[in-house]
Write an enzyme that holds these catalytic residues in place. Structure first.
Site, PDB file in Angstrom:
ATOM      1  N   ARG A  83      25.084   2.820   4.875  1.00 36.98           N
ATOM      2  CA  ARG A  83      23.973   2.365   5.630  1.00 36.98           C
ATOM      3  C   ARG A  83      23.690   0.961   5.925  1.00 36.98           C
ATOM      4  O   ARG A  83      22.708   0.536   6.256  1.00 36.98           O
ATOM      5  CB  ARG A  83      22.829   3.190   4.942  1.00 36.98           C
ATOM      6  N   TYR A 113       7.225   6.834  -3.533  1.00 34.34           N
ATOM      7  CA  TYR A 113       7.677   6.064  -2.260  1.00 34.34           C
ATOM      8  C   TYR A 113       7.835   6.970  -1.063  1.00 34.34           C
ATOM      9  O   TYR A 113       8.080   8.099  -1.259  1.00 34.34           O
ATOM     10  CB  TYR A 113       9.270   5.838  -2.853  1.00 34.34           C
ATOM     11  N   ASP A 129      15.426  10.417   0.584  1.00 38.00           N
ATOM     12  CA  ASP A 129      15.874   9.117  -0.217  1.00 38.00           C
ATOM     13  C   ASP A 129      15.082   8.921  -1.545  1.00 38.00           C
ATOM     14  O   ASP A 129      13.854   9.391  -1.620  1.00 38.00           O
ATOM     15  CB  ASP A 129      15.202   8.192   0.815  1.00 38.00           C
ATOM     16  N   HIS A 167      15.396   6.565  -3.264  1.00 37.55           N
ATOM     17  CA  HIS A 167      14.935   5.185  -3.296  1.00 37.55           C
ATOM     18  C   HIS A 167      15.315   4.477  -4.832  1.00 37.55           C
ATOM     19  O   HIS A 167      14.516   3.920  -5.178  1.00 37.55           O
ATOM     20  CB  HIS A 167      13.517   5.009  -3.020  1.00 37.55           C
ATOM     21  N   GLU A 185      19.876   9.987  -0.420  1.00 37.80           N
ATOM     22  CA  GLU A 185      20.147   8.722  -0.269  1.00 37.80           C
ATOM     23  C   GLU A 185      19.674   7.729  -1.325  1.00 37.80           C
ATOM     24  O   GLU A 185      18.761   8.112  -2.108  1.00 37.80           O
ATOM     25  CB  GLU A 185      19.236   8.355   1.125  1.00 37.80           C
ATOM     26  N   ARG A 224      13.934  13.117   7.794  1.00 39.52           N
ATOM     27  CA  ARG A 224      13.787  12.997   6.542  1.00 39.52           C
ATOM     28  C   ARG A 224      12.388  13.365   5.939  1.00 39.52           C
ATOM     29  O   ARG A 224      11.452  12.840   6.468  1.00 39.52           O
ATOM     30  CB  ARG A 224      13.900  11.369   6.225  1.00 39.52           C
ATOM     31  N   GLU A 227      18.895   5.785  11.613  1.00 35.84           N
ATOM     32  CA  GLU A 227      17.517   6.172  11.052  1.00 35.84           C
ATOM     33  C   GLU A 227      16.367   5.326  12.246  1.00 35.84           C
ATOM     34  O   GLU A 227      16.884   4.580  12.734  1.00 35.84           O
ATOM     35  CB  GLU A 227      17.406   5.252   9.806  1.00 35.84           C
ATOM     36  N   TRP A 278      11.791   0.144  -7.541  1.00 35.17           N
ATOM     37  CA  TRP A 278      10.967   0.554  -6.582  1.00 35.17           C
ATOM     38  C   TRP A 278      11.675   1.259  -5.388  1.00 35.17           C
ATOM     39  O   TRP A 278      12.949   0.985  -5.226  1.00 35.17           O
ATOM     40  CB  TRP A 278      10.020  -0.639  -5.762  1.00 35.17           C
ATOM     41  N   GLU A 314      21.779   0.234   2.319  1.00 33.40           N
ATOM     42  CA  GLU A 314      20.796  -0.449   3.222  1.00 33.40           C
ATOM     43  C   GLU A 314      20.501  -1.831   2.717  1.00 33.40           C
ATOM     44  O   GLU A 314      20.107  -2.848   3.380  1.00 33.40           O
ATOM     45  CB  GLU A 314      19.352   0.546   3.359  1.00 33.40           C
TER      46      GLU A 314
HETATM   47  C1  CS2 Z   1      13.721   2.725   3.125  1.00 34.02           C
HETATM   48  C2  CS2 Z   1      13.090   1.644   3.504  1.00 34.02           C
HETATM   49  O1  CS2 Z   1      14.315   3.219   5.491  1.00 34.02           O
HETATM   50  C3  CS2 Z   1      14.611   3.607   4.161  1.00 34.02           C
HETATM   51  O2  CS2 Z   1      15.611   4.307   3.893  1.00 34.02           O
HETATM   52  O3  CS2 Z   1      14.558   2.848   2.012  1.00 34.02           O
HETATM   53  O4  CS2 Z   1      11.895   2.064   4.020  1.00 34.02           O
HETATM   54  C4  CS2 Z   1      12.922   0.448   2.571  1.00 34.02           C
HETATM   55  O5  CS2 Z   1      12.179   0.815   1.589  1.00 34.02           O
HETATM   56  C5  CS2 Z   1      12.459  -0.631   3.389  1.00 34.02           C
HETATM   57  O6  CS2 Z   1      13.250  -1.112   4.252  1.00 34.02           O
HETATM   58  C6  CS2 Z   1      12.377  -1.818   2.405  1.00 34.02           C
HETATM   59  O7  CS2 Z   1      11.884  -3.224   3.199  1.00 34.02           O
HETATM   60 MG    MG Z   2      16.418   4.034   2.044  1.00 32.19          MG
END
Ligand code: CS2
Ligand code: MG
Length: 402
Positions: free
Chosen positions: A283, A159, A210, A212, A236, A147, A339, A402, A262
């Site tokens: 995820r 991020y 990602d 995010h 993602e 990634r 991941e 975020w 996630e």
């Molecule tokens: C993220 C995470 O791993 C990922 O793909 O989106 O780093 C996420 O920000 C954290 O798990 C938040 O606690």
């Molecule tokens: Mg993520």
């Protein structure tokens, strides 16, 4: 056979982890991860004040009934606090059952569907050239899938860009730190990053990214379209998934594969995205979506629609989740990828485990159970430390995702 006691262990070997340990009257114990980043103590209270009193005296072999008791019986269903607590109980009970059977957990689930679990690592840099170098470093470490996240010119604290390279840790302050976001600058930059990565390393490795939750659906569609020449494994969390209709718009504009989930807690969060084939990878993970019992329901449902798994595995999920996830991954027929963010040596010492990394793959061990333990003496050295995830604002001050 009865559950004799259960306790919650909070430890902070660099970051906070919440672990549930369930002990039976026959002396066998199991552990489950209950960590919810930035909201850790709400799950501690949920477990200590509301779940553990109901568990004492129950038969630990009745995993399904205990799951239904905590989910249906709790009346207030779903949500990350409730489901992280249920996940911890479920994971600990599967650990106990597998230990009692003398089997690694994957054998209890139905046995291995594959020999190894392909993982993706996190390469990130403060700018394009550092990120390109980092991807090279991951290739040198043997990763098949990487990634790539990068600092974006003109955006402070994008991020995914860590301070220490191997151990990205976003929950960095006792109160949320504020970051500034600018979608225009980001959209302008990301295709250049992947162009450079493919130009430098070719097309033999899987590349992931990602977003995010930062984009609107039409921005996500446009980015996916512009990334198509670079053949990403996935894009993602392109847009927040509360409104799942949004993904129809993204799909109309791009064939870049999409991954989401996630922050999902149950099959109900994922149902529409899966059955409308609006995503390619789901995820959801052991700690967030109800443990092994519920995760396998999501995966089986996803298999019907050719959606594959791609479990979250950030460092805020403890090694207990990683261990359990690997047993799940090696069994689940529709596995996609896992991941893998490495934990710090301090964390690894608190959670002794038998999984191993080799040439881009993780391997669960053969120890009965899920193969992860907690060293309580080591854990006690690291008391809880408040730590929040950052928040994001646009340049005009508006709150953003975020
Ligand atoms: C993220 C995470 O791993 C990922 O793909 O989106 O780093 C996420 O920000 C954290 O798990 C938040 O606690
Ligand atoms: Mg993520």
């Amino acid at each position: 056979m009865k559950i004799e006691s259960a306790k919650v262990i909070v430890t902070c070997p660099g970051r906070n982890f919440v672990t549930l340990k369930i002990t039976t009257d026959q002396g066998v114990y199991g552990i489950g991860d209950a960590t919810l980043n930035g909201r850790e103590l709400s799950v501690v209270s949920y477990l200590e004040d509301h779940v553990i009193p109901c568990l004492i005296g129950k038969d630990p072999r009745r995993i399904e009934d205990i799951w239904q008791y905590l989910y249906r019986g709790g009346y207030w269903r779903r949500g990350p606090v409730t489901m992280s607590a249920i996940s911890a109980v479920d994971t600990a009970l599967w650990d106990i059952k597998a230990k009692m059977a003398g089997m690694p957990l994957y054998d209890l689930l139905g046995g291995k569907s594959r020999e190894a679990v392909m993982v993706y690592g996190h390469a990130n840099g403060i700018d394009l050239s550092e990120t390109v170098d980092e991807v090279g470093r991951y290739i040198d470490m043997g990763y098949r899938a990487i990634r790539a996240q990068s600092g974006v010119p003109g955006i402070k604290d994008a991020y995914g860009v860590g301070r220490g390279k191997m151990y990205y840790e976003p929950a960095d302050a006792a109160l949320p730190s504020e970051t500034v976001w600018d979608t225009r600058k980001y959209l302008n930059f990301v295709p250049k990053l992947f162009d450079k990565l493919r130009d430098t390393y070719g097309f033999d490795h899987h590349l992931l990214h990602d977003a995010h939750h930062r984009l609107t659906p039409i921005e996500a569609g446009s980015l996916g379209h512009r990334l198509e020449p670079y053949q990403l494994f996935w894009l993602e969390d392109a847009t927040p998934a509360e409104n799942q209709e949004a993904f129809k718009l993204i799909r109309q504009h791009t064939t870049t594969p999409l991954a989401v989930g996630e922050i999902f807690n149950t099959i109900w969060d994922a149902k529409d995205l899966i059955q409308n084939q609006l995503i390619d990878y789901i995820r959801t993970t052991v700690v967030r979506a109800g443990g092994i019992t519920h995760l396998r329901r999501i995966a089986d449902f996803a298999a019907i629609w050719q959606v594959r798994t791609g479990s979250h595995g950030a460092t805020d999920l403890s090694p207990v989740t990683m261990g359990a996830a690997l047993h799940f991954d090696v069994w689940v027929p529709n596995f996609g990828i896992q991941e893998y963010m490495r934990h710090t040596p301090e964390t690894d010492a608190v959670f002794p485990h038998d999984y191993t990394f080799d040439k881009g793959f993780l391997y669960p061990g053969e120890t009965p159970g899920h193969g992860v333990d907690i060293d309580e003496v080591e854990a006690a050295k690291y008391p809880y430390k408040p730590a929040y995830l950052p928040v994001a604002r646009l340049e005009d001050g508006s709150m953003w995702n975020w």
